[in-house]
Design an enzyme around this catalytic site. Structure first.
Site, PDB file in Angstrom:
ATOM      1  N   LYS A 237       0.820  -1.213   0.000  1.00  0.00           N
ATOM      2  CA  LYS A 237       0.000   0.000   0.000  1.00  0.00           C
ATOM      3  C   LYS A 237       0.856   1.267   0.000  1.00  0.00           C
ATOM      4  O   LYS A 237       0.482   2.259  -0.627  1.00  0.00           O
ATOM      5  CB  LYS A 237      -1.032   0.006   1.142  1.00  0.00           C
ATOM      6  CG  LYS A 237      -0.482  -0.175   2.526  1.00  0.00           C
ATOM      7  CD  LYS A 237      -1.627  -0.348   3.522  1.00  0.00           C
ATOM      8  CE  LYS A 237      -1.160  -0.367   4.959  1.00  0.00           C
ATOM      9  NZ  LYS A 237      -0.026  -1.272   5.259  1.00  0.00           N
TER      10      LYS A 237
ATOM     11  N   ARG B 215      -6.299   2.416  11.533  1.00  0.00           N
ATOM     12  CA  ARG B 215      -5.887   1.027  11.733  1.00  0.00           C
ATOM     13  C   ARG B 215      -6.801   0.282  12.681  1.00  0.00           C
ATOM     14  O   ARG B 215      -6.581  -0.894  12.941  1.00  0.00           O
ATOM     15  CB  ARG B 215      -4.472   0.990  12.269  1.00  0.00           C
ATOM     16  CG  ARG B 215      -3.497   0.457  11.217  1.00  0.00           C
ATOM     17  CD  ARG B 215      -2.140   0.723  11.707  1.00  0.00           C
ATOM     18  NE  ARG B 215      -1.128  -0.150  11.291  1.00  0.00           N
ATOM     19  CZ  ARG B 215      -0.096   0.235  10.537  1.00  0.00           C
ATOM     20  NH1 ARG B 215      -0.042   1.430  10.039  1.00  0.00           N
ATOM     21  NH2 ARG B 215       0.862  -0.607  10.281  1.00  0.00           N
TER      22      ARG B 215
ATOM     23  N   ARG C 262      12.601  -6.802   2.767  1.00  0.00           N
ATOM     24  CA  ARG C 262      12.448  -5.409   2.325  1.00  0.00           C
ATOM     25  C   ARG C 262      13.675  -4.578   2.707  1.00  0.00           C
ATOM     26  O   ARG C 262      14.174  -4.670   3.818  1.00  0.00           O
ATOM     27  CB  ARG C 262      11.184  -4.853   3.007  1.00  0.00           C
ATOM     28  CG  ARG C 262      10.919  -3.403   2.787  1.00  0.00           C
ATOM     29  CD  ARG C 262       9.475  -3.099   3.050  1.00  0.00           C
ATOM     30  NE  ARG C 262       9.119  -3.036   4.467  1.00  0.00           N
ATOM     31  CZ  ARG C 262       7.901  -2.687   4.883  1.00  0.00           C
ATOM     32  NH1 ARG C 262       6.960  -2.394   4.019  1.00  0.00           N
ATOM     33  NH2 ARG C 262       7.632  -2.642   6.169  1.00  0.00           N
TER      34      ARG C 262
ATOM     35  N   ARG D 275      14.287  -1.869   8.077  1.00  0.00           N
ATOM     36  CA  ARG D 275      13.564  -1.344   9.235  1.00  0.00           C
ATOM     37  C   ARG D 275      13.750  -2.264  10.430  1.00  0.00           C
ATOM     38  O   ARG D 275      13.712  -3.478  10.279  1.00  0.00           O
ATOM     39  CB  ARG D 275      12.071  -1.246   8.901  1.00  0.00           C
ATOM     40  CG  ARG D 275      11.676   0.099   8.355  1.00  0.00           C
ATOM     41  CD  ARG D 275      10.270   0.122   7.873  1.00  0.00           C
ATOM     42  NE  ARG D 275       9.282  -0.392   8.814  1.00  0.00           N
ATOM     43  CZ  ARG D 275       7.980  -0.356   8.605  1.00  0.00           C
ATOM     44  NH1 ARG D 275       7.514   0.176   7.491  1.00  0.00           N
ATOM     45  NH2 ARG D 275       7.136  -0.833   9.476  1.00  0.00           N
TER      46      ARG D 275
ATOM     47  N   ARG E 123       2.802  -8.222  13.956  1.00  0.00           N
ATOM     48  CA  ARG E 123       2.091  -7.201  13.172  1.00  0.00           C
ATOM     49  C   ARG E 123       0.932  -7.810  12.381  1.00  0.00           C
ATOM     50  O   ARG E 123      -0.114  -7.193  12.222  1.00  0.00           O
ATOM     51  CB  ARG E 123       3.061  -6.473  12.245  1.00  0.00           C
ATOM     52  CG  ARG E 123       3.829  -5.401  13.011  1.00  0.00           C
ATOM     53  CD  ARG E 123       5.179  -5.141  12.421  1.00  0.00           C
ATOM     54  NE  ARG E 123       5.157  -4.464  11.157  1.00  0.00           N
ATOM     55  CZ  ARG E 123       6.155  -4.543  10.250  1.00  0.00           C
ATOM     56  NH1 ARG E 123       7.209  -5.279  10.484  1.00  0.00           N
ATOM     57  NH2 ARG E 123       6.078  -3.881   9.146  1.00  0.00           N
TER      58      ARG E 123
HETATM   59  P1  AMP Z   1       3.958   0.838   9.178  1.00  0.00           P
HETATM   60  O1  AMP Z   1       5.094   1.674   8.692  1.00  0.00           O
HETATM   61  O2  AMP Z   1       2.655   1.302   8.636  1.00  0.00           O
HETATM   62  O3  AMP Z   1       4.199  -0.629   8.986  1.00  0.00           O
HETATM   63  O4  AMP Z   1       3.879   1.072  10.766  1.00  0.00           O
HETATM   64  C1  AMP Z   1       4.944   0.707  11.618  1.00  0.00           C
HETATM   65  C2  AMP Z   1       4.462   0.713  13.052  1.00  0.00           C
HETATM   66  O5  AMP Z   1       4.042   2.030  13.432  1.00  0.00           O
HETATM   67  C3  AMP Z   1       3.237  -0.169  13.332  1.00  0.00           C
HETATM   68  O6  AMP Z   1       3.596  -1.518  13.568  1.00  0.00           O
HETATM   69  C4  AMP Z   1       2.644   0.516  14.571  1.00  0.00           C
HETATM   70  O7  AMP Z   1       3.373   0.180  15.738  1.00  0.00           O
HETATM   71  C5  AMP Z   1       2.909   1.988  14.272  1.00  0.00           C
HETATM   72  N1  AMP Z   1       1.768   2.620  13.555  1.00  0.00           N
HETATM   73  C6  AMP Z   1       1.745   3.067  12.264  1.00  0.00           C
HETATM   74  N2  AMP Z   1       0.545   3.595  11.954  1.00  0.00           N
HETATM   75  C7  AMP Z   1      -0.217   3.458  13.065  1.00  0.00           C
HETATM   76  C8  AMP Z   1      -1.564   3.783  13.386  1.00  0.00           C
HETATM   77  N3  AMP Z   1      -2.399   4.329  12.485  1.00  0.00           N
HETATM   78  N4  AMP Z   1      -2.006   3.507  14.635  1.00  0.00           N
HETATM   79  C9  AMP Z   1      -1.204   2.956  15.570  1.00  0.00           C
HETATM   80  N5  AMP Z   1       0.066   2.597  15.328  1.00  0.00           N
HETATM   81  C10 AMP Z   1       0.570   2.845  14.094  1.00  0.00           C
END
Ligand code: AMP
Length: 220
Positions: free
Chosen positions: A18, A93, A132, A165, A176
């Site tokens: 995404k 989320r 990744r 990451r 996750r």
């Molecule tokens: P992502 O880069 O989208 O995979 O997000 C990495 C991490 O950031 C996630 O595993 C969550 O711990 C936190 N995170 C990102 N977006 C949100 C959100 N909308 N609500 C809560 N935690 C978030």
């Protein structure tokens, strides 16, 4: 391409692609790509108050508390560059966040155009995450298994260092996925009820998926 405002939400499991699609769409429509994961990672590396609270949750693969993310999103959507629209990636989320978004949209007098749910076979999601890599210099994205660079450590485009990451390890990835299933997947129903959901087949090439994304946005 369009004169109308476009407010899009991307939904999808971690590794569904995404972020990549949101990037391309944002560039095409010339509207901001608002990505809570990147915003939180920036807050963590800057050591802000929010960042200090968020880092523990992120390292555990858990959601950061809603008051933090909803606050960050509200502040971002009030900026003038969202006037012609925005693309949300990684937010909302869970249902609390989706309701928070509804309130913000009402306040800024905007509506969602569509919610694009990228569907990818579970069997390939883990490899998409653990292999990744991102260039620290130019941000180019690679996957050591599916889209490898010539040299595992350097970016093909600029020679910058390729980084992973800290949360893209196998153990965290499993957590996750569980968080996604328990908390985020119910949003599919939430947006079906609002007649906003469009499913996108994410098992194809980046270009083919983007064709579907663009068609869905144009149709709404
Ligand atoms: P992502 O880069 O989208 O995979 O997000 C990495 C991490 O950031 C996630 O595993 C969550 O711990 C936190 N995170 C990102 N977006 C949100 C959100 N909308 N609500 C809560 N935690 C978030």
């Amino acid at each position: 391409m369009t004169d109308k405002q476009v407010q899009v939400v991307f939904l999808g499991a971690p590794g569904s692609g995404k972020g990549t699609q949101a990037d391309i769409l944002a560039e095409k429509l010339d509207i901001p790509h608002v990505d809570t994961g990147s915003m939180l990672r920036a807050a963590v590396s800057e050591g802000t108050e929010y960042g200090k609270i968020a880092s523990g949750y992120m390292e555990q693969g858990q959601l950061v508390p809603p008051e933090i993310v909803i606050g960050i999103i509200k502040e971002r959507l009030l900026k003038p560059d969202t006037e012609n629209g925005f693309i949300l990636d990684g937010f909302p989320r869970n249902t609390v966040q989706a309701e928070g978004l509804d309130s913000i949209l009402e306040e800024i007098n905007k509506e969602l155009s569509c919610v694009l749910n990228i569907e990818v076979d579970e069997s390939i999601l883990t490899d998409r995450l653990v292999y990744r890599r991102t260039c620290a210099q130019c941000g180019a994205k690679y996957n050591l298994k599916f889209a490898p660079p010539a040299n595992e450590k350097a970016c093909d485009k600029c020679g910058g260092e390729l980084t992973q990451r800290s949360d893209d390890n196998l153990e965290n990835t499993k957590r996750r996925f569980k968080t996604y299933k328990d908390e985020t997947e119910p949003l599919i129903e939430y947006y079906i009820r609002k007649s906003l959901l469009q499913n996108i087949n994410g098992n194809k090439s980046v270009e083919e998926i983007f064709e579907e994304v663009l068609k869905a946005v144009n149709d709404n």
